[in-house]
Design a protein around this motif. Structure first.
Motif, short mmCIF file in Angstrom:
data_model
loop_
_atom_site.label_atom_id
_atom_site.label_comp_id
_atom_site.label_asym_id
_atom_site.label_seq_id
_atom_site.Cartn_x
_atom_site.Cartn_y
_atom_site.Cartn_z
N GLY A 28 -27.86 -16.35 -22.07
CA GLY A 28 -26.50 -15.85 -22.20
C GLY A 28 -25.66 -16.15 -20.99
N GLY A 29 -24.44 -15.64 -20.99
CA GLY A 29 -23.51 -15.88 -19.89
C GLY A 29 -22.09 -15.62 -20.32
N PRO A 30 -21.12 -15.94 -19.47
CA PRO A 30 -19.72 -15.63 -19.77
C PRO A 30 -19.19 -16.27 -21.05
N GLU A 31 -19.71 -17.45 -21.42
CA GLU A 31 -19.24 -18.15 -22.62
C GLU A 31 -20.36 -18.33 -23.65
N VAL A 32 -21.42 -17.52 -23.54
CA VAL A 32 -22.53 -17.57 -24.49
C VAL A 32 -22.80 -16.14 -24.97
N ALA A 33 -22.75 -15.94 -26.28
CA ALA A 33 -22.94 -14.62 -26.85
C ALA A 33 -24.33 -14.52 -27.47
N VAL A 34 -25.14 -13.61 -26.96
CA VAL A 34 -26.42 -13.28 -27.57
C VAL A 34 -26.19 -12.05 -28.43
N CYS A 35 -26.51 -12.14 -29.72
CA CYS A 35 -26.22 -11.00 -30.60
C CYS A 35 -27.47 -10.28 -31.12
N GLN A 36 -28.65 -10.89 -30.97
CA GLN A 36 -29.88 -10.20 -31.38
C GLN A 36 -31.04 -10.79 -30.61
N VAL A 37 -31.97 -9.93 -30.24
CA VAL A 37 -33.17 -10.35 -29.53
C VAL A 37 -34.35 -9.53 -30.04
N ALA A 38 -35.53 -10.17 -30.11
CA ALA A 38 -36.75 -9.47 -30.53
C ALA A 38 -37.93 -10.15 -29.86
N TRP A 39 -38.87 -9.35 -29.37
CA TRP A 39 -40.09 -9.92 -28.80
C TRP A 39 -40.91 -10.57 -29.91
N GLU A 40 -41.37 -11.80 -29.67
CA GLU A 40 -42.28 -12.49 -30.59
C GLU A 40 -43.71 -12.33 -30.12
N THR A 41 -43.95 -12.52 -28.83
CA THR A 41 -45.25 -12.31 -28.20
C THR A 41 -44.99 -11.64 -26.86
N ALA A 42 -46.04 -11.46 -26.08
CA ALA A 42 -45.88 -10.81 -24.77
C ALA A 42 -45.05 -11.65 -23.81
N ASP A 43 -44.93 -12.95 -24.06
CA ASP A 43 -44.19 -13.80 -23.12
C ASP A 43 -43.11 -14.64 -23.78
N ARG A 44 -42.75 -14.35 -25.03
CA ARG A 44 -41.69 -15.10 -25.72
C ARG A 44 -40.81 -14.16 -26.52
N LEU A 45 -39.54 -14.53 -26.59
CA LEU A 45 -38.59 -13.76 -27.39
C LEU A 45 -37.89 -14.67 -28.38
N LEU A 46 -37.49 -14.10 -29.51
CA LEU A 46 -36.61 -14.77 -30.47
C LEU A 46 -35.20 -14.26 -30.21
N VAL A 47 -34.26 -15.20 -30.06
CA VAL A 47 -32.93 -14.86 -29.59
C VAL A 47 -31.87 -15.58 -30.43
N LEU A 48 -30.91 -14.83 -30.95
CA LEU A 48 -29.74 -15.42 -31.61
C LEU A 48 -28.65 -15.57 -30.56
N ALA A 49 -28.25 -16.82 -30.30
CA ALA A 49 -27.23 -17.08 -29.29
C ALA A 49 -26.45 -18.32 -29.68
N ASP A 50 -25.28 -18.51 -29.04
CA ASP A 50 -24.40 -19.62 -29.43
C ASP A 50 -24.05 -20.55 -28.27
N PRO A 51 -25.03 -21.04 -27.51
CA PRO A 51 -24.68 -21.96 -26.41
C PRO A 51 -24.03 -23.25 -26.87
N ASP A 52 -24.26 -23.64 -28.13
CA ASP A 52 -23.66 -24.85 -28.67
C ASP A 52 -22.49 -24.56 -29.61
N GLY A 53 -21.99 -23.32 -29.59
CA GLY A 53 -20.83 -22.97 -30.39
C GLY A 53 -21.13 -22.37 -31.74
N TRP A 54 -22.44 -22.23 -32.06
CA TRP A 54 -22.85 -21.63 -33.33
C TRP A 54 -24.03 -20.70 -33.05
#
Length: 643
Positions: free
Chosen positions: A220-246
């Motif tokens: 994430g960041g000032p121009e990147v919106a993360v709208c949902q996050v969930a742990w997949e394993t102890a060291d990985r997350l699934l993340v909905l974000a739009d760094p490429d505009g979608w």
């Protein structure tokens, strides 16, 4: 043989009471020990939100009796209000905003009574460490609506004192413990950003005593919106974000590695108006259920595809998507189906409903079939919209008579209209009044670039796009130019008021719980809540540098330029768009000679929840259009218009 009767006078089986009965519905779906549970809004019970669970043999039962009201005021829009952990149901109660626990049939408070009523609020309840629930806590710290602080807190299930987990940002959401208990993840952002502008995904180690170690930003960041996050394993997350505009689904490791699981120019996420919303659910074997601009789809990592599921349920809620042994559970509807809790087999598209359709649902032939259209604005921009034509098998209009049309403006303005069944619309279309719902520039579902068409252009792009659609319907011979109206609530109320004061496209406007004075709708002005108190920095410009723009774009500035009659509808307990602005606007109209009416509703907040309010508002709106557009409405009380 259909009878000949002017538009607006058609007799309809769709009543305002039908629309009110459909105004509730399920929300906040989740699985508890293999069974589906959800919250359910009930207009007939004064807008109470009940907690409900599905029964093994079919049907459902209430988990909590009245007067328990499973709802909260965090951000004023609310957040996930319930969770079941360790055999205990934990929930927020609307009346006092405290957190309660239901165990062995007994309800007990987990948080103390605040010094001022509803002065401490909780939302986005999540499982924490054993014996506790994590949540967002919001506290009033002074007399102004923007005197607010927020933290992430742990609430022990034994009723002992809560403890702060993270602080230091204006906004927080999605606190989650990793599967091994070693790390926590959450989202945060600060003014003037809104969550769809820019958010940051934080992770921190969790110490043996439950405290968080040093946090770091993982995405994430000032121009990147993360709208949902969930742990997949102890060291990985699934993340909905739009760094490429979608908004796309990514896998992000604690080592900083990041992979877009299906790079597509499609919106698989959405705006976080309510904390705890969800747009994806892992299905296993590299597949995920996702919402593609509100439509159910399957993301397959093996080939990076996102394939929509063919089903008549075309609109799925982000208020709960659950993988079950039978398929995918969610809250879904379509042009012919009111929103319901359903379980769908993604391979066949077959589904079953766990909640019934309203008993008073009108016959299908009286419900409009929405037409998905794309119009072109004067600047060449595409403007998506849904046209709901007049629909009633019992009537036709006299030859040559064109129908009145009402432009519906969704709220937000970072929102979206869709083709789902809307009995408010059917109430009008079955009487011969067309409705067109416009996704003007700034709407979600079309990528960041489309959303940012409204950057510093609110009151310009939205007004222009809505007028372009209305004018196009006239040019096509679909709508009567002399009988165009516009309606909307909240941000849609602003656009409606701006349109009737600053254009000459419309003959009438219905303005519900609106924003009318940009200068007041800021942190300095004090006429809105904290969450949106700096929204206008991006939508209009920084204040006070852009003070003249604030003044010029405010409908309040142009009261004397009203192009036609206006109906105002306002909840008196609204903290998002408080009644002060509508009060001032109407006081300016009084004595002007412009026909108008102002209905104020006790006990209503932002959006109407009580059946009696919904009925009164719809019937008043129909009477209003009848008087302005020139047709009789004998089946509803006559709205008294002032001048």
């Amino acid at each position: 043989m259909p009878r000949i009767s002017p538009h607006g006078t058609w007799t309809s089986p769709v009543t305002a009471a039908d629309a009110a009965a459909a105004g509730g519905g399920a929300q906040w779906l989740a699985a508890v020990d293999g069974a589906l549970w959800w919250a359910e809004a009930r207009p007939a019970e004064g807008g109470r939100v009940a907690l409900v669970r599905a029964l093994p043999g079919g049907g459902a039962e209430d988990v909590l009796p009245a007067p328990w009201n499973v709802r909260n005021r965090v951000h004023e829009y609310g957040g996930r209000p319930w969770i079941a952990v360790d055999g205990v149901v934990v929930f927020t109660h609307w009346a006092d905003q405290r957190v309660y626990a239901l165990k062995n049939g007994e309800v007990a408070a987990l948080t103390p009574e605040p010094a001022t009523p509803q002065g401490v609020r909780y939302g986005d309840l999540r499982p924490g460490r054993e014996g506790e629930v994590w949540a967002v806590r919001e506290r009033s710290t002074g007399p102004r609506r923007t005197d607010i602080s927020r933290e992430l807190v742990a609430i022990p299930l034994n009723g002992s004192a809560e403890r702060v987990l993270a602080e230091g940002h204006r906004f927080f959401t999605a606190p989650q413990l990793s599967p091994d208990g070693a790390h926590a993840a959450w989202l945060a952002w600060d003014h003037p950003a809104m969550p769809w502008d820019g958010t940051e995904l934080f992770v921190a180690p969790v110490a043996a005593d439950g405290s968080f170690g040093e946090a770091r930003v993982l995405a994430g960041g000032p121009e990147v919106a993360v709208c949902q996050v969930a742990w997949e394993t102890a060291d990985r997350l699934l993340v909905l974000a739009d760094p490429d505009g979608w908004w796309n689904l990514h896998r992000i490791g604690l080592d900083g590695s990041a992979v877009n699981l299906a790079p597509v120019e499609r919106e698989l996420g959405g705006p976080m108006w309510k904390l705890g919303t969800s747009w994806f659910a892992p299905l296993g074997s590299g597949k995920h259920a996702v919402l593609d601009s509100g439509k159910l789809a399957i993301l397959d990592e093996s080939d990076g595809s996102v394939t929509r599921v063919e089903t008549e349920l075309t609109v799925w809620s982000s208020s709960g998507l659950v993988a079950t042994p039978d398929g995918i559970a969610g809250i879904a509807g379509g042009p012919r189906h009111e929103s319901a809790v359903v379980v769908l087999d993604p391979d066949t598209g077959k589904w079953r409903a766990l909640t019934p359709q309203p008993a008073s649902l009108p016959p299908a032939e009286y419900l409009p079939v929405p037409q998905e259209r794309v119009f072109t604005g004067p600047d060449g921009a595409e403007i998506p919209a849904y046209v709901f034509p007049p629909t009633n098998p019992d009537f036709v209009a006299p030859e040559g008579e064109l129908p009145p049309y009402v432009v519906h403006v969704h709220g937000g303005p970072t929102g979206h209209s869709d083709e789902s069944l809307d009995l408010d619309f059917a109430y009008f279309t079955s009487r011969g009044i067309g409705v067109v719902a416009v996704n003007y520039g700034g709407s979600t579902g079309y990528g960041r670039a489309f959303r940012e068409r409204l950057r510093e252009q609110w009151g310009v792009v939205d007004v222009r796009d809505c007028a372009a659609v209305a004018e196009a319907l006239v040019a096509e011979g679909i709508a009567d130019r002399a009988r165009l109206g516009i309606r909307g609530g909240s941000a849609g109320g602003f656009t409606s008021a701006a349109s009737i004061t600053m254009t000459r496209t419309y003959a009438a406007a219905t303005v519900k719980f609106p924003i009318l004075d940009f200068t007041g709708w800021t942190g300095e002005g004090g006429e809105t809540h904290d969450f949106e108190s700096q929204y206008l920095v991006s939508m209009v410009g920084p204040y006070p540098e852009a003070a003249e723009r604030y003044r010029e774009r405010s409908p309040m500035t142009h009261v004397g330029s009203l192009a036609g009659p206006v109906l105002f509808l306002q909840g008196l307990e609204d903290e998002i768009c408080p009644p002060e602005q509508a009060d001032r606007f109407v006081s300016e109209i009084d004595g002007s000679g412009i026909p108008h009416a102002y209905l104020r509703f006790e006990g209503e907040q932002h959006g109407f929840r009580k059946a009696e309010t919904i009925v009164a508002a719809l019937e008043a709106e129909l009477s209003f259009y009848g008087q302005v557009f020139g047709f009789e409405t004998p089946d509803v009380p006559r709205l008294e218009l002032s001048r």
